[in-house]
Design an enzyme around this catalytic site. Structure first.
Site, short mmCIF file in Angstrom:
data_model
loop_
_atom_site.label_atom_id
_atom_site.label_comp_id
_atom_site.label_asym_id
_atom_site.label_seq_id
_atom_site.Cartn_x
_atom_site.Cartn_y
_atom_site.Cartn_z
N SER A 218 -3.58 47.63 -9.12
CA SER A 218 -2.91 48.23 -7.68
C SER A 218 -1.58 47.59 -7.27
O SER A 218 -0.56 47.56 -7.92
CB SER A 218 -4.14 48.00 -6.63
N ASP A 318 -8.11 59.04 -7.80
CA ASP A 318 -7.48 57.74 -6.93
C ASP A 318 -6.58 58.36 -6.18
O ASP A 318 -5.55 59.21 -6.31
CB ASP A 318 -6.55 57.03 -8.09
N HIS A 350 -9.89 54.85 -6.92
CA HIS A 350 -9.20 53.57 -7.19
C HIS A 350 -9.94 52.41 -7.29
O HIS A 350 -9.67 51.48 -7.99
CB HIS A 350 -8.39 53.36 -5.81
#
Length: 408
Positions: A218, A318, A350
């Protein structure tokens, strides 16, 4: 908010927080060097007693809590954020059985060496996850955790660290300053210094300095990609460096965003206010500098030639950072002449590939893909690193409900 800890705990928490001089400028805190244990030896007794471990956990909880409340002063408590915080609380409660087991492993396992100091800035610390069998030098993954550039923390990598350590891989989870403690240049600098520490010192902890891999998830994928590109540019232009891009065998980017220009509006719609995000990124004028995709486009062939193999991993469902971000970056890398591979996980969100899937037990697709890259050319190590199938840590109904309610 919790009251601050006292005594030794307060001093340790203070060491993790930024300090100011009389003019209000941040200054670095003094650090002590960490003495590594030689591989294969029992080494000195545990660094801390049970009481100190609990105190350390309380200190770090206080740090995260203080940063969270500082952040809320920036964001305010509007309806959208209250809803997000409530969803996050329910998400955490649903997965708490797994988090508690991982937390116990993190704080009390002899395989985890916590808070090794790698630099002089606040939060310049990393955690090491050491395989049980380290009689021979182990491959190493330097991991930069995510957290929206705001709540990133080294302990977020505990589940991944545990899973990879079970397969014979040392994992170094690098902590770094978050906003508002620091901005993007501070984060990239911290990550780069942590990578340098791993490259130059991991042999003392049983790691193989010829088998070092870089990974980020991320926001951590963005930060680590920035650090990698920044280092490649410096190295190709003959600037002084403390670690070489050629020391990195491969880069793994998990659910990352690599063109910040394209994400400002997306994050604003997701609840990360545009003005806050631009403050993190040091203004619109800095967006290109901290967009690895744009840096690749503007880099020389000599810079690109230094880059290691790059693997970008992303779930197709995501919504925090669209998978198109990884897809576009892979295209740009390939057009520039870099070795880049895209791995998409159908229907994954995600948090699925980083949290829910490992908590589910069994063979985790992402871990298996990382494992296959690291041991691609070493069948002996691959067979020796075969581990029992990880057990389930959370019931399926909890995972499904957490997936549905996740604010990420």
């Amino acid at each position: 908010m919790q009251p601050p800890p006292s005594g030794d705990d307060a001093r340790e928490a203070d060491a993790l927080l930024p300090r100011s001089d009389s003019a209000g400028r941040r200054r670095s805190s003094p650090v002590q060097s960490a003495s590594p244990r030689p591989p294969g030896s029992a080494g000195p007794r545990r660094q801390s007693s049970f009481r100190h471990d609990v105190g350390h956990a309380a200190c770090e909880t206080y740090l995260v809590t203080r940063l969270t409340f500082t952040l809320l002063q920036y964001l305010g408590l509007g309806y959208r954020w209250m809803r997000q915080l409530l969803a996050l609380a329910i998400y955490a409660i649903l997965l708490m059985p797994g988090f508690l087991q991982v937390g116990y492993y993190y704080f009390f396992s002899s395989q985890v060496r916590r808070s090794i100091v790698y630099g002089e800035q606040p939060r310049n610390r990393l955690d090491l996850y050491i395989p049980k069998d380290n009689r021979r030098p182990c491959p190493v993954v330097a991991f930069v955790t995510g957290g929206a550039w705001i709540i990133g923390y080294k302990a977020w990598g505990a589940l991944l660290g545990r899973r990879l350590a079970e397969r014979g891989i040392i994992v170094a989870c690098i902590d770094y300053r978050n906003f508002p403690q620091g901005t993007i240049s501070d984060m990239v600098s911290d990550a780069s210094q942590g990578i340098s520490f791993v490259c130059n010192n991991i042999a003392s902890y049983g790691g193989d300095p010829n088998q070092i891999y870089l990974m980020g998830q991320s926001a951590g994928a963005h930060i680590s990609a920035c650090a990698l590109m920044e280092q490649a540019v410096k190295e190709s232009s003959g600037q002084p460096i403390s670690w070489s891009v050629t020391q990195i065998n491969a880069y793994f980017g998990l659910s990352g965003g690599y063109n910040i220009h394209n994400l400002v509006d997306h994050f604003h719609q997701r609840g990360l206010n545009r003005s806050i995000f631009l403050s993190i990124m040091e203004g619109e004028e800095s967006l290109s500098r901290y967009s690895p995709e744009i840096v690749v486009k503007e880099s020389s062939a000599r810079t690109i030639a230094l880059l290691p193999r790059i693997f970008l991993m992303h779930g197709t469902d995501d919504y925090s950072i669209p998978s198109s971000s990884s897809r576009t970056f892979v295209d740009v890398l390939q057009q520039a002449g870099a070795q880049a591979t895209l791995l998409l996980y159908e229907g994954k969100t995600h948090t699925d590939i980083f949290i829910q899937d490992p908590l589910r037990g069994g063979r985790d697709p992402l871990v298996e893909d990382v494992f296959s890259v690291i041991y691609a050319d070493d069948a002996t190590c691959r067979n020796a690193a075969s581990a029992p199938t990880p057990r389930r840590l959370v019931f399926e109904w909890q995972l499904q409900l957490a997936r549905w309610i996740s604010p990420f």
